[in-house]
Write a protein that holds these residues in place. Sequence first.
Motif, PDB file in Angstrom:
ATOM      1  N   GLU A   6      -1.928  -7.143  -5.569  1.00 22.50           N
ATOM      2  CA  GLU A   6      -2.867  -6.097  -5.989  1.00 22.50           C
ATOM      3  C   GLU A   6      -3.453  -5.369  -4.784  1.00 22.50           C
ATOM      4  O   GLU A   6      -3.637  -4.146  -4.825  1.00 22.50           O
ATOM      5  CB  GLU A   6      -3.993  -6.714  -6.832  1.00 22.50           C
ATOM      6  CG  GLU A   6      -3.555  -7.213  -8.189  1.00 22.50           C
ATOM      7  CD  GLU A   6      -2.998  -6.129  -9.088  1.00 22.50           C
ATOM      8  OE1 GLU A   6      -3.479  -4.991  -9.024  1.00 22.50           O
ATOM      9  OE2 GLU A   6      -2.046  -6.423  -9.835  1.00 22.50           O
ATOM     10  N   ILE A   7      -3.710  -6.103  -3.736  1.00 24.60           N
ATOM     11  CA  ILE A   7      -4.258  -5.473  -2.520  1.00 24.60           C
ATOM     12  C   ILE A   7      -3.233  -4.510  -1.923  1.00 24.60           C
ATOM     13  O   ILE A   7      -3.554  -3.380  -1.546  1.00 24.60           O
ATOM     14  CB  ILE A   7      -4.695  -6.549  -1.502  1.00 24.60           C
ATOM     15  CG1 ILE A   7      -5.952  -7.263  -2.017  1.00 24.60           C
ATOM     16  CG2 ILE A   7      -4.985  -5.955  -0.134  1.00 24.60           C
ATOM     17  CD1 ILE A   7      -6.297  -8.515  -1.270  1.00 24.60           C
TER      18      ILE A   7
ATOM     19  N   LEU B 234      -0.864  -3.033  -3.544  1.00 21.57           N
ATOM     20  CA  LEU B 234      -0.763  -1.878  -4.447  1.00 21.57           C
ATOM     21  C   LEU B 234      -1.938  -0.919  -4.230  1.00 21.57           C
ATOM     22  O   LEU B 234      -1.777   0.294  -4.260  1.00 21.57           O
ATOM     23  CB  LEU B 234      -0.759  -2.349  -5.900  1.00 21.57           C
ATOM     24  CG  LEU B 234       0.531  -2.964  -6.422  1.00 21.57           C
ATOM     25  CD1 LEU B 234       0.356  -3.408  -7.857  1.00 21.57           C
ATOM     26  CD2 LEU B 234       1.683  -1.973  -6.327  1.00 21.57           C
ATOM     27  N   PHE B 235      -3.103  -1.517  -4.021  1.00 15.00           N
ATOM     28  CA  PHE B 235      -4.310  -0.706  -3.824  1.00 15.00           C
ATOM     29  C   PHE B 235      -4.225   0.093  -2.519  1.00 15.00           C
ATOM     30  O   PHE B 235      -4.566   1.275  -2.468  1.00 15.00           O
ATOM     31  CB  PHE B 235      -5.528  -1.626  -3.807  1.00 15.00           C
ATOM     32  CG  PHE B 235      -6.824  -0.904  -3.686  1.00 15.00           C
ATOM     33  CD1 PHE B 235      -7.337  -0.184  -4.761  1.00 15.00           C
ATOM     34  CD2 PHE B 235      -7.537  -0.936  -2.503  1.00 15.00           C
ATOM     35  CE1 PHE B 235      -8.537   0.492  -4.645  1.00 15.00           C
ATOM     36  CE2 PHE B 235      -8.743  -0.251  -2.376  1.00 15.00           C
ATOM     37  CZ  PHE B 235      -9.243   0.461  -3.460  1.00 15.00           C
ATOM     38  N   VAL B 236      -3.750  -0.578  -1.505  1.00 13.83           N
ATOM     39  CA  VAL B 236      -3.607   0.094  -0.208  1.00 13.83           C
ATOM     40  C   VAL B 236      -2.532   1.166  -0.316  1.00 13.83           C
ATOM     41  O   VAL B 236      -2.610   2.215   0.321  1.00 13.83           O
ATOM     42  CB  VAL B 236      -3.283  -0.955   0.890  1.00 13.83           C
ATOM     43  CG1 VAL B 236      -2.888  -0.311   2.206  1.00 13.83           C
ATOM     44  CG2 VAL B 236      -4.490  -1.864   1.110  1.00 13.83           C
ATOM     45  N   GLY B 237      -1.553   0.890  -1.187  1.00 18.53           N
ATOM     46  CA  GLY B 237      -0.514   1.876  -1.447  1.00 18.53           C
ATOM     47  C   GLY B 237       0.653   1.810  -0.511  1.00 18.53           C
ATOM     48  O   GLY B 237       1.471   2.722  -0.439  1.00 18.53           O
TER      49      GLY B 237
ATOM     50  N   THR C  39       5.208  -0.389  -3.520  1.00 16.19           N
ATOM     51  CA  THR C  39       5.218  -0.369  -4.984  1.00 16.19           C
ATOM     52  C   THR C  39       6.176  -1.446  -5.464  1.00 16.19           C
ATOM     53  O   THR C  39       7.249  -1.613  -4.884  1.00 16.19           O
ATOM     54  CB  THR C  39       5.692   0.995  -5.514  1.00 16.19           C
ATOM     55  OG1 THR C  39       6.881   1.357  -4.820  1.00 16.19           O
ATOM     56  CG2 THR C  39       4.626   2.053  -5.356  1.00 16.19           C
TER      57      THR C  39
ATOM     58  N   GLY D 269      -5.738  -1.160 -14.916  1.00 17.85           N
ATOM     59  CA  GLY D 269      -5.714  -1.280 -13.458  1.00 17.85           C
ATOM     60  C   GLY D 269      -6.465  -2.472 -12.887  1.00 17.85           C
ATOM     61  O   GLY D 269      -5.948  -3.179 -12.032  1.00 17.85           O
ATOM     62  N   TYR D 270      -7.644  -2.677 -13.409  1.00 21.01           N
ATOM     63  CA  TYR D 270      -8.471  -3.724 -12.808  1.00 21.01           C
ATOM     64  C   TYR D 270      -8.803  -4.851 -13.795  1.00 21.01           C
ATOM     65  O   TYR D 270      -9.823  -5.506 -13.649  1.00 21.01           O
ATOM     66  CB  TYR D 270      -9.741  -3.100 -12.242  1.00 21.01           C
ATOM     67  CG  TYR D 270      -9.430  -2.088 -11.163  1.00 21.01           C
ATOM     68  CD1 TYR D 270      -9.018  -2.507  -9.900  1.00 21.01           C
ATOM     69  CD2 TYR D 270      -9.497  -0.714 -11.440  1.00 21.01           C
ATOM     70  CE1 TYR D 270      -8.697  -1.572  -8.924  1.00 21.01           C
ATOM     71  CE2 TYR D 270      -9.168   0.204 -10.467  1.00 21.01           C
ATOM     72  CZ  TYR D 270      -8.769  -0.220  -9.209  1.00 21.01           C
ATOM     73  OH  TYR D 270      -8.439   0.689  -8.241  1.00 21.01           O
TER      74      TYR D 270
ATOM     75  N   THR E 244      -2.001  -7.785 -15.407  1.00 21.25           N
ATOM     76  CA  THR E 244      -1.295  -7.093 -14.327  1.00 21.25           C
ATOM     77  C   THR E 244       0.209  -7.260 -14.553  1.00 21.25           C
ATOM     78  O   THR E 244       0.629  -8.163 -15.278  1.00 21.25           O
ATOM     79  CB  THR E 244      -1.712  -7.637 -12.947  1.00 21.25           C
ATOM     80  OG1 THR E 244      -1.090  -6.861 -11.936  1.00 21.25           O
ATOM     81  CG2 THR E 244      -1.338  -9.072 -12.737  1.00 21.25           C
TER      82      THR E 244
END
Lengths: 289, 170
Positions: A279-280, A282-285, A288, B4-5, B125
Amino acid sequence: MESVESTEENTGALSAAQRRAEIRRRKLLMNSEDRMKRIVGFAKNEPENNGASRRPTEPRFHLDLDRTEQWSSSSSSPRPSPFLPEASVFGSRSHSATPERRGSPLPGCSDSPAGSHDDDVGGVRQRPRGERASDDISGSPRRGLQKYLSRFDDAMKLRGQLANEKQPQDGGCDTEEFDPFRVFRLIGSILLAVFVRVFVCKYLSIFAPFLTLELAYMGLSKYFPKVEKKSQTTVLTAALLLSGIPGEVINRSMDTYRRMGDVFADLCAYFFTFILSNEILLFVGSETP
Amino acid sequence: MAAGYAWFLVLGSVFLCNLMKTLLPSISSFLTKMVQKDAEQESEMRTEIQEMKKEQSCISMMDEFARYARLERKINKMTDKLKTHVKSRTAQQAKMKWVVNIVFYILQAALMISLIWKYYSDPVTVIPSRWIAPVERLVAFPTGVAGGVGITCWLVVCNKVVTLGLSAMG
Protein backbone atom coordinates in the motif's frame (compact mmCIF):
# COMPACT_ATOMS: atom_id res chain seq x y z
CA MET A 1 2.09 -39.36 117.85
CA GLU A 2 -0.23 -36.40 117.35
CA SER A 3 2.19 -34.80 114.99
CA VAL A 4 2.44 -38.01 112.97
CA GLU A 5 -1.36 -38.25 112.74
CA SER A 6 -1.64 -34.64 111.65
CA THR A 7 0.98 -35.14 108.93
CA GLU A 8 -0.87 -38.27 107.72
CA GLU A 9 -4.11 -36.28 107.58
CA ASN A 10 -2.31 -33.53 105.71
CA THR A 11 -0.87 -35.96 103.20
CA GLY A 12 -4.29 -37.63 102.88
CA ALA A 13 -5.89 -34.24 102.20
CA LEU A 14 -3.10 -33.33 99.83
CA SER A 15 -3.34 -36.60 98.02
CA ALA A 16 -7.11 -36.17 97.69
CA ALA A 17 -6.59 -32.71 96.24
CA GLN A 18 -3.87 -34.02 94.02
CA ARG A 19 -6.11 -36.86 92.92
CA ARG A 20 -8.85 -34.44 92.05
CA ALA A 21 -6.39 -32.28 90.15
CA GLU A 22 -5.07 -35.33 88.37
CA ILE A 23 -8.60 -36.43 87.40
CA ARG A 24 -9.34 -32.97 86.10
CA ARG A 25 -6.12 -32.92 84.14
CA ARG A 26 -6.82 -36.30 82.62
CA LYS A 27 -10.31 -35.25 81.74
CA LEU A 28 -8.96 -32.19 79.99
CA LEU A 29 -6.36 -34.27 78.23
CA MET A 30 -8.97 -36.75 77.11
CA ASN A 31 -11.10 -33.92 75.81
CA SER A 32 -8.20 -32.51 73.91
CA GLU A 33 -7.56 -35.93 72.45
CA ASP A 34 -11.15 -36.15 71.35
CA ARG A 35 -10.92 -32.72 69.89
CA MET A 36 -7.78 -33.63 68.01
CA LYS A 37 -9.46 -36.79 66.74
CA ARG A 38 -12.38 -34.76 65.56
CA ILE A 39 -10.03 -32.40 63.74
CA VAL A 40 -8.16 -35.27 62.17
CA GLY A 41 -11.47 -36.75 61.09
CA PHE A 42 -12.08 -39.85 63.22
CA ALA A 43 -15.53 -40.96 64.16
CA LYS A 44 -16.11 -41.32 67.89
CA ASN A 45 -16.54 -45.09 67.70
CA GLU A 46 -13.36 -45.62 65.71
CA PRO A 47 -11.01 -46.24 68.63
CA GLU A 48 -13.18 -49.26 69.36
CA ASN A 49 -12.12 -50.75 66.03
CA ASN A 50 -8.52 -51.04 67.31
CA GLY A 51 -7.62 -47.97 65.34
CA ALA A 52 -7.26 -50.11 62.26
CA SER A 53 -9.73 -48.19 60.19
CA ARG A 54 -8.38 -44.78 61.04
CA ARG A 55 -8.52 -42.43 58.14
CA PRO A 56 -6.92 -39.06 58.34
CA THR A 57 -8.62 -36.55 56.15
CA GLU A 58 -5.46 -35.11 54.76
CA PRO A 59 -5.70 -34.81 50.98
CA ARG A 60 -3.25 -37.18 49.37
CA PHE A 61 -3.64 -36.35 45.72
CA HIS A 62 -1.44 -33.72 44.18
CA LEU A 63 -1.76 -32.60 40.60
CA ASP A 64 1.34 -31.19 39.03
CA LEU A 65 1.59 -30.31 35.38
CA ASP A 66 5.37 -30.33 35.40
CA ARG A 67 5.55 -33.84 36.70
CA THR A 68 6.92 -36.28 34.17
CA GLU A 69 7.06 -39.53 36.10
CA GLN A 70 4.30 -42.08 36.24
CA TRP A 71 1.09 -41.17 37.99
CA SER A 72 1.24 -44.30 40.02
CA SER A 73 4.32 -43.20 41.91
CA SER A 74 2.44 -40.56 43.84
CA SER A 75 -0.94 -42.18 43.95
CA SER A 76 0.31 -45.43 45.39
CA SER A 77 2.78 -43.99 47.88
CA PRO A 78 1.30 -43.72 51.35
CA ARG A 79 1.19 -40.32 53.00
CA PRO A 80 0.70 -40.64 56.70
CA SER A 81 -1.05 -37.90 58.57
CA PRO A 82 1.17 -35.51 60.47
CA PHE A 83 -1.17 -35.87 63.44
CA LEU A 84 -0.88 -39.63 63.56
CA PRO A 85 2.65 -40.93 63.25
CA GLU A 86 1.51 -44.32 64.45
CA ALA A 87 -1.04 -44.64 61.65
CA SER A 88 -0.42 -47.66 59.52
CA VAL A 89 -0.09 -47.69 55.76
CA PHE A 90 -3.69 -48.75 55.47
CA GLY A 91 -4.75 -46.04 57.80
CA SER A 92 -2.88 -43.44 55.86
CA ARG A 93 -4.84 -44.12 52.74
CA SER A 94 -7.45 -41.47 53.14
CA HIS A 95 -10.77 -41.67 51.47
CA SER A 96 -11.92 -38.15 51.56
CA ALA A 97 -10.89 -34.60 51.96
CA THR A 98 -14.33 -33.15 51.60
CA PRO A 99 -17.02 -32.64 54.17
CA GLU A 100 -19.49 -34.46 51.93
CA ARG A 101 -17.43 -37.59 52.18
CA ARG A 102 -16.77 -37.19 55.85
CA GLY A 103 -20.47 -36.93 56.50
CA SER A 104 -21.34 -40.00 54.50
CA PRO A 105 -19.07 -42.91 55.25
CA LEU A 106 -19.05 -45.65 52.70
CA PRO A 107 -21.21 -48.64 53.52
CA GLY A 108 -19.29 -51.46 55.07
CA CYS A 109 -16.21 -49.44 55.86
CA SER A 110 -16.71 -49.39 59.61
CA ASP A 111 -18.15 -52.88 59.75
CA SER A 112 -15.18 -54.73 58.36
CA PRO A 113 -12.05 -52.65 58.51
CA ALA A 114 -9.73 -55.29 57.15
CA GLY A 115 -11.98 -55.92 54.22
CA SER A 116 -12.18 -52.27 53.47
CA HIS A 117 -8.40 -52.04 53.39
CA ASP A 118 -8.24 -54.84 50.91
CA ASP A 119 -10.78 -53.08 48.81
CA ASP A 120 -8.86 -49.86 49.06
CA VAL A 121 -5.72 -51.49 47.82
CA GLY A 122 -7.51 -52.82 44.79
CA GLY A 123 -9.67 -49.75 44.41
CA VAL A 124 -9.66 -47.00 41.89
CA ARG A 125 -7.29 -44.75 43.79
CA GLN A 126 -4.59 -47.39 43.73
CA ARG A 127 -4.38 -47.80 40.00
CA PRO A 128 -2.03 -45.62 38.00
CA ARG A 129 -3.68 -42.56 36.54
CA GLY A 130 -2.50 -43.35 33.04
CA GLU A 131 -4.55 -46.53 32.92
CA ARG A 132 -7.99 -46.59 31.46
CA ALA A 133 -11.04 -47.07 33.58
CA SER A 134 -11.84 -50.25 31.68
CA ASP A 135 -8.66 -51.80 33.10
CA ASP A 136 -10.44 -52.25 36.41
CA ILE A 137 -11.19 -55.84 37.16
CA SER A 138 -14.63 -55.17 38.53
CA GLY A 139 -16.92 -52.20 38.28
CA SER A 140 -19.02 -52.45 41.42
CA PRO A 141 -21.20 -49.50 42.36
CA ARG A 142 -19.02 -48.89 45.41
CA ARG A 143 -15.95 -48.51 43.22
CA GLY A 144 -17.89 -46.16 41.01
CA LEU A 145 -18.81 -44.08 44.01
CA GLN A 146 -15.20 -44.08 45.21
CA LYS A 147 -14.03 -43.05 41.78
CA TYR A 148 -16.59 -40.29 41.62
CA LEU A 149 -15.64 -39.03 45.06
CA SER A 150 -11.93 -39.09 44.32
CA ARG A 151 -12.52 -37.15 41.13
CA PHE A 152 -14.61 -34.73 43.10
CA ASP A 153 -11.70 -34.18 45.49
CA ASP A 154 -9.38 -33.58 42.56
CA ALA A 155 -11.80 -31.15 41.02
CA MET A 156 -12.06 -29.21 44.27
CA LYS A 157 -8.29 -28.99 44.51
CA LEU A 158 -7.99 -27.87 40.89
CA ARG A 159 -10.63 -25.25 41.48
CA GLY A 160 -8.59 -23.85 44.32
CA GLN A 161 -5.47 -23.93 42.18
CA LEU A 162 -7.22 -22.12 39.34
CA ALA A 163 -8.61 -19.53 41.70
CA ASN A 164 -5.10 -18.89 43.01
CA GLU A 165 -3.67 -18.55 39.54
CA LYS A 166 -6.44 -16.33 38.29
CA GLN A 167 -5.43 -13.41 40.48
CA PRO A 168 -2.01 -12.84 38.90
CA GLN A 169 -3.54 -13.40 35.46
CA ASP A 170 -6.06 -10.63 36.06
CA GLY A 171 -3.25 -8.25 36.87
CA GLY A 172 -1.23 -9.43 33.89
CA CYS A 173 -3.98 -8.69 31.33
CA ASP A 174 -3.06 -11.54 28.94
CA THR A 175 0.33 -10.18 27.92
CA GLU A 176 2.33 -12.04 25.30
CA GLU A 177 5.71 -13.40 26.29
CA PHE A 178 8.62 -12.12 24.25
CA ASP A 179 11.70 -14.27 24.45
CA PRO A 180 14.70 -13.39 22.22
CA PHE A 181 13.90 -16.08 19.68
CA ARG A 182 10.34 -14.84 19.31
CA VAL A 183 11.53 -11.28 18.75
CA PHE A 184 14.05 -12.57 16.23
CA ARG A 185 11.32 -14.46 14.40
CA LEU A 186 9.02 -11.48 14.20
CA ILE A 187 11.76 -9.14 12.99
CA GLY A 188 12.86 -11.72 10.43
CA SER A 189 9.30 -12.09 9.16
CA ILE A 190 8.86 -8.33 8.82
CA LEU A 191 12.15 -7.90 6.98
CA LEU A 192 11.39 -10.82 4.68
CA ALA A 193 7.97 -9.34 3.86
CA VAL A 194 9.56 -6.06 2.76
CA PHE A 195 12.20 -7.92 0.77
CA VAL A 196 9.60 -10.14 -0.89
CA ARG A 197 7.40 -7.18 -1.79
CA VAL A 198 10.29 -5.34 -3.41
CA PHE A 199 12.08 -8.17 -5.18
CA VAL A 200 10.40 -11.57 -5.12
CA CYS A 201 6.61 -11.31 -5.42
CA LYS A 202 6.72 -10.68 -9.20
CA TYR A 203 8.11 -14.14 -9.75
CA LEU A 204 6.84 -16.23 -6.84
CA SER A 205 3.97 -16.67 -4.41
CA ILE A 206 4.64 -14.75 -1.20
CA PHE A 207 4.07 -17.86 0.92
CA ALA A 208 7.01 -19.78 -0.55
CA PRO A 209 9.68 -17.54 1.04
CA PHE A 210 7.70 -17.54 4.27
CA LEU A 211 7.67 -21.34 4.45
CA THR A 212 11.40 -21.37 3.78
CA LEU A 213 11.88 -18.91 6.59
CA GLU A 214 9.86 -21.06 8.97
CA LEU A 215 11.99 -24.08 8.07
CA ALA A 216 15.07 -22.02 8.79
CA TYR A 217 13.61 -21.02 12.15
CA MET A 218 13.04 -24.66 13.01
CA GLY A 219 16.71 -25.33 12.39
CA LEU A 220 17.82 -22.23 14.23
CA SER A 221 15.69 -22.81 17.28
CA LYS A 222 18.27 -25.10 18.89
CA TYR A 223 20.88 -22.35 18.85
CA PHE A 224 18.74 -20.10 21.00
CA PRO A 225 18.54 -20.51 24.75
CA LYS A 226 15.40 -22.32 25.80
CA VAL A 227 13.14 -20.17 27.90
CA GLU A 228 11.31 -22.11 30.58
CA LYS A 229 7.70 -21.14 30.24
CA LYS A 230 5.54 -21.45 33.29
CA SER A 231 2.77 -23.88 32.56
CA GLN A 232 -0.51 -22.42 33.66
CA THR A 233 -3.35 -24.57 34.83
CA THR A 234 -6.20 -23.63 32.57
CA VAL A 235 -9.68 -25.07 32.63
CA LEU A 236 -8.75 -27.15 29.60
CA THR A 237 -5.68 -28.69 31.25
CA ALA A 238 -7.66 -29.30 34.41
CA ALA A 239 -10.36 -31.08 32.43
CA LEU A 240 -7.78 -33.18 30.58
CA LEU A 241 -6.05 -34.11 33.84
CA LEU A 242 -9.33 -35.10 35.40
CA SER A 243 -10.19 -37.26 32.41
CA GLY A 244 -7.05 -39.29 33.13
CA ILE A 245 -4.61 -37.97 30.51
CA PRO A 246 -1.05 -37.80 31.94
CA GLY A 247 0.48 -34.41 32.55
CA GLU A 248 3.41 -35.15 30.27
CA VAL A 249 1.14 -35.64 27.27
CA ILE A 250 -0.72 -32.43 28.06
CA ASN A 251 2.57 -30.54 28.37
CA ARG A 252 3.70 -31.79 24.97
CA SER A 253 0.40 -30.86 23.39
CA MET A 254 0.61 -27.43 24.92
CA ASP A 255 4.13 -27.03 23.54
CA THR A 256 2.95 -27.95 20.05
CA TYR A 257 0.03 -25.57 20.40
CA ARG A 258 2.42 -22.80 21.44
CA ARG A 259 4.61 -23.45 18.41
CA MET A 260 1.61 -23.27 16.12
CA GLY A 261 0.70 -19.99 17.75
CA ASP A 262 4.19 -18.68 17.07
CA VAL A 263 3.98 -19.65 13.39
CA PHE A 264 0.58 -17.99 13.14
CA ALA A 265 1.97 -14.81 14.71
CA ASP A 266 4.85 -14.87 12.20
CA LEU A 267 2.42 -15.34 9.33
CA CYS A 268 0.26 -12.45 10.50
CA ALA A 269 3.26 -10.15 10.90
CA TYR A 270 4.56 -11.21 7.48
CA PHE A 271 1.25 -10.74 5.66
CA PHE A 272 0.52 -7.46 7.40
CA THR A 273 3.93 -6.04 6.53
CA PHE A 274 3.58 -7.23 2.97
CA ILE A 275 0.19 -5.55 2.52
CA LEU A 276 1.40 -2.43 4.29
CA SER A 277 4.50 -2.12 2.13
CA ASN A 278 2.38 -2.77 -0.96
CA GLU A 279 0.00 0.00 0.00
CA ILE A 280 2.86 2.37 0.75
CA LEU A 281 4.42 1.63 -2.63
CA LEU A 282 1.06 2.21 -4.31
CA PHE A 283 0.61 5.45 -2.40
CA VAL A 284 4.04 6.69 -3.34
CA GLY A 285 3.19 5.68 -6.87
CA SER A 286 6.48 4.10 -7.72
CA GLU A 287 4.89 0.84 -8.66
CA THR A 288 1.59 -0.58 -9.81
CA PRO A 289 0.63 -4.16 -9.08
CA MET B 1 -14.02 -2.38 -6.20
CA ALA B 2 -11.63 -2.03 -3.36
CA ALA B 3 -12.06 1.14 -1.37
CA GLY B 4 -8.75 2.96 -1.30
CA TYR B 5 -8.25 3.11 2.41
CA ALA B 6 -10.51 0.34 3.62
CA TRP B 7 -7.53 -1.60 4.93
CA PHE B 8 -6.47 1.42 6.94
CA LEU B 9 -9.97 1.96 8.30
CA VAL B 10 -10.14 -1.63 9.51
CA LEU B 11 -6.65 -1.40 10.96
CA GLY B 12 -7.50 1.81 12.77
CA SER B 13 -10.70 0.32 14.18
CA VAL B 14 -8.91 -2.75 15.46
CA PHE B 15 -6.14 -0.63 16.94
CA LEU B 16 -8.60 1.63 18.73
CA CYS B 17 -10.54 -1.35 20.07
CA ASN B 18 -7.40 -2.98 21.44
CA LEU B 19 -6.18 0.29 22.89
CA MET B 20 -9.50 0.83 24.61
CA LYS B 21 -9.36 -2.71 25.93
CA THR B 22 -6.03 -2.06 27.61
CA LEU B 23 -7.32 1.23 28.99
CA LEU B 24 -10.58 -0.23 30.32
CA PRO B 25 -9.45 -0.49 33.97
CA SER B 26 -8.25 3.12 33.96
CA ILE B 27 -11.45 4.29 32.31
CA SER B 28 -13.63 2.46 34.80
CA SER B 29 -11.67 3.80 37.78
CA PHE B 30 -11.83 7.31 36.35
CA LEU B 31 -15.58 7.01 35.88
CA THR B 32 -15.95 5.69 39.41
CA LYS B 33 -14.05 8.69 40.74
CA MET B 34 -16.30 10.96 38.73
CA VAL B 35 -19.41 9.33 40.08
CA GLN B 36 -18.25 9.15 43.69
CA LYS B 37 -18.14 12.57 45.24
CA ASP B 38 -17.31 11.50 48.78
CA ALA B 39 -13.76 10.31 48.17
CA GLU B 40 -12.48 13.26 50.17
CA GLN B 41 -14.59 12.23 53.12
CA GLU B 42 -12.88 8.86 53.13
CA SER B 43 -9.42 10.38 53.18
CA GLU B 44 -10.54 12.72 55.94
CA MET B 45 -11.70 9.77 57.97
CA ARG B 46 -8.41 8.03 57.44
CA THR B 47 -6.40 11.01 58.62
CA GLU B 48 -8.71 11.41 61.58
CA ILE B 49 -8.15 7.81 62.60
CA GLN B 50 -4.42 8.24 62.24
CA GLU B 51 -4.47 11.30 64.42
CA MET B 52 -6.57 9.61 67.06
CA LYS B 53 -4.22 6.66 67.11
CA LYS B 54 -1.29 8.97 67.50
CA GLU B 55 -3.04 10.69 70.37
CA GLN B 56 -3.85 7.36 71.95
CA SER B 57 -0.26 6.28 71.83
CA CYS B 58 0.64 9.35 73.92
CA ILE B 59 -1.89 8.50 76.64
CA SER B 60 -0.95 6.12 79.45
CA MET B 61 -3.61 3.43 79.79
CA MET B 62 -2.90 2.97 83.50
CA ASP B 63 -3.10 6.63 84.47
CA GLU B 64 -5.89 7.85 82.20
CA PHE B 65 -7.90 4.76 81.49
CA ALA B 66 -11.22 6.56 80.95
CA ARG B 67 -9.76 8.87 78.36
CA TYR B 68 -7.94 6.01 76.73
CA ALA B 69 -11.08 3.89 76.53
CA ARG B 70 -13.12 6.79 75.18
CA LEU B 71 -10.56 7.32 72.45
CA GLU B 72 -10.45 3.61 71.72
CA ARG B 73 -14.22 3.54 71.29
CA LYS B 74 -14.02 6.55 69.01
CA ILE B 75 -11.37 4.89 66.89
CA ASN B 76 -13.40 1.71 66.67
CA LYS B 77 -16.50 3.61 65.64
CA MET B 78 -14.64 5.55 63.01
CA THR B 79 -12.94 2.41 61.69
CA ASP B 80 -16.30 0.67 61.36
CA LYS B 81 -17.66 3.65 59.51
CA LEU B 82 -14.66 3.67 57.20
CA LYS B 83 -15.02 -0.05 56.57
CA THR B 84 -18.65 0.36 55.56
CA HIS B 85 -17.69 3.23 53.34
CA VAL B 86 -14.89 1.31 51.65
CA LYS B 87 -17.16 -1.68 51.17
CA SER B 88 -19.80 0.35 49.42
CA ARG B 89 -17.18 2.09 47.31
CA THR B 90 -15.66 -1.23 46.25
CA ALA B 91 -19.07 -2.58 45.33
CA GLN B 92 -19.78 0.50 43.27
CA GLN B 93 -16.38 0.22 41.62
CA ALA B 94 -17.02 -3.40 40.66
CA LYS B 95 -20.41 -2.47 39.29
CA MET B 96 -18.93 0.34 37.25
CA LYS B 97 -16.21 -1.95 35.91
CA TRP B 98 -18.80 -4.47 34.87
CA VAL B 99 -20.92 -1.84 33.13
CA VAL B 100 -17.91 -0.36 31.32
CA ASN B 101 -16.83 -3.81 30.15
CA ILE B 102 -20.28 -4.68 28.90
CA VAL B 103 -20.65 -1.38 27.05
CA PHE B 104 -17.21 -1.76 25.51
CA TYR B 105 -17.84 -5.28 24.27
CA ILE B 106 -21.23 -4.31 22.84
CA LEU B 107 -19.66 -1.38 20.99
CA GLN B 108 -16.80 -3.52 19.74
CA ALA B 109 -19.18 -6.18 18.47
CA ALA B 110 -21.30 -3.53 16.76
CA LEU B 111 -18.23 -2.02 15.11
CA MET B 112 -16.94 -5.37 13.89
CA ILE B 113 -20.34 -6.41 12.58
CA SER B 114 -20.76 -3.11 10.75
CA LEU B 115 -17.27 -3.44 9.21
CA ILE B 116 -17.96 -6.97 8.08
CA TRP B 117 -21.34 -5.86 6.75
CA LYS B 118 -19.78 -2.99 4.81
CA TYR B 119 -16.94 -4.99 3.31
CA TYR B 120 -18.74 -8.27 2.89
CA SER B 121 -18.56 -8.19 -0.88
CA ASP B 122 -15.73 -5.71 -1.36
CA PRO B 123 -12.14 -6.62 -0.59
CA VAL B 124 -10.23 -4.23 1.66
CA THR B 125 -7.37 -4.24 -0.80
CA VAL B 126 -6.49 -6.03 -4.03
CA ILE B 127 -3.20 -7.58 -5.06
CA PRO B 128 -2.42 -9.87 -7.99
CA SER B 129 -3.91 -13.28 -7.22
CA ARG B 130 -0.72 -15.15 -8.15
CA TRP B 131 1.09 -13.39 -5.33
CA ILE B 132 -1.05 -15.11 -2.75
CA ALA B 133 -1.46 -18.47 -4.48
CA PRO B 134 -2.46 -21.14 -3.48
CA VAL B 135 -4.63 -19.64 -0.72
CA GLU B 136 -6.12 -16.77 -2.69
CA ARG B 137 -9.67 -18.03 -2.11
CA LEU B 138 -9.12 -18.25 1.61
CA VAL B 139 -7.61 -14.78 1.75
CA ALA B 140 -10.39 -13.34 -0.39
CA PHE B 141 -13.19 -14.88 1.68
CA PRO B 142 -16.05 -13.81 1.70
CA THR B 143 -15.68 -11.48 -1.29
CA GLY B 144 -14.78 -14.09 -3.89
CA VAL B 145 -12.73 -11.50 -5.78
CA ALA B 146 -9.57 -13.01 -7.19
CA GLY B 147 -6.56 -11.45 -5.47
CA GLY B 148 -8.68 -9.53 -3.02
CA VAL B 149 -8.01 -9.48 0.70
CA GLY B 150 -11.28 -10.20 2.50
CA ILE B 151 -12.43 -8.44 5.62
CA THR B 152 -12.27 -11.55 7.82
CA CYS B 153 -8.68 -12.33 6.92
CA TRP B 154 -7.66 -8.70 7.36
CA LEU B 155 -9.43 -8.45 10.71
CA VAL B 156 -7.66 -11.53 12.00
CA VAL B 157 -4.27 -10.31 10.79
CA CYS B 158 -4.76 -6.80 12.14
CA ASN B 159 -5.96 -8.09 15.48
CA LYS B 160 -2.93 -10.31 15.92
CA VAL B 161 -0.46 -7.65 14.82
CA VAL B 162 -2.01 -4.95 17.00
CA THR B 163 -2.05 -7.31 20.00
CA LEU B 164 1.60 -8.11 19.45
CA GLY B 165 2.50 -4.48 19.02
CA LEU B 166 0.63 -3.34 22.09
CA SER B 167 2.04 -6.10 24.26
CA ALA B 168 5.55 -5.28 23.00
CA MET B 169 5.00 -1.64 23.90
CA GLY B 170 3.40 -2.49 27.23
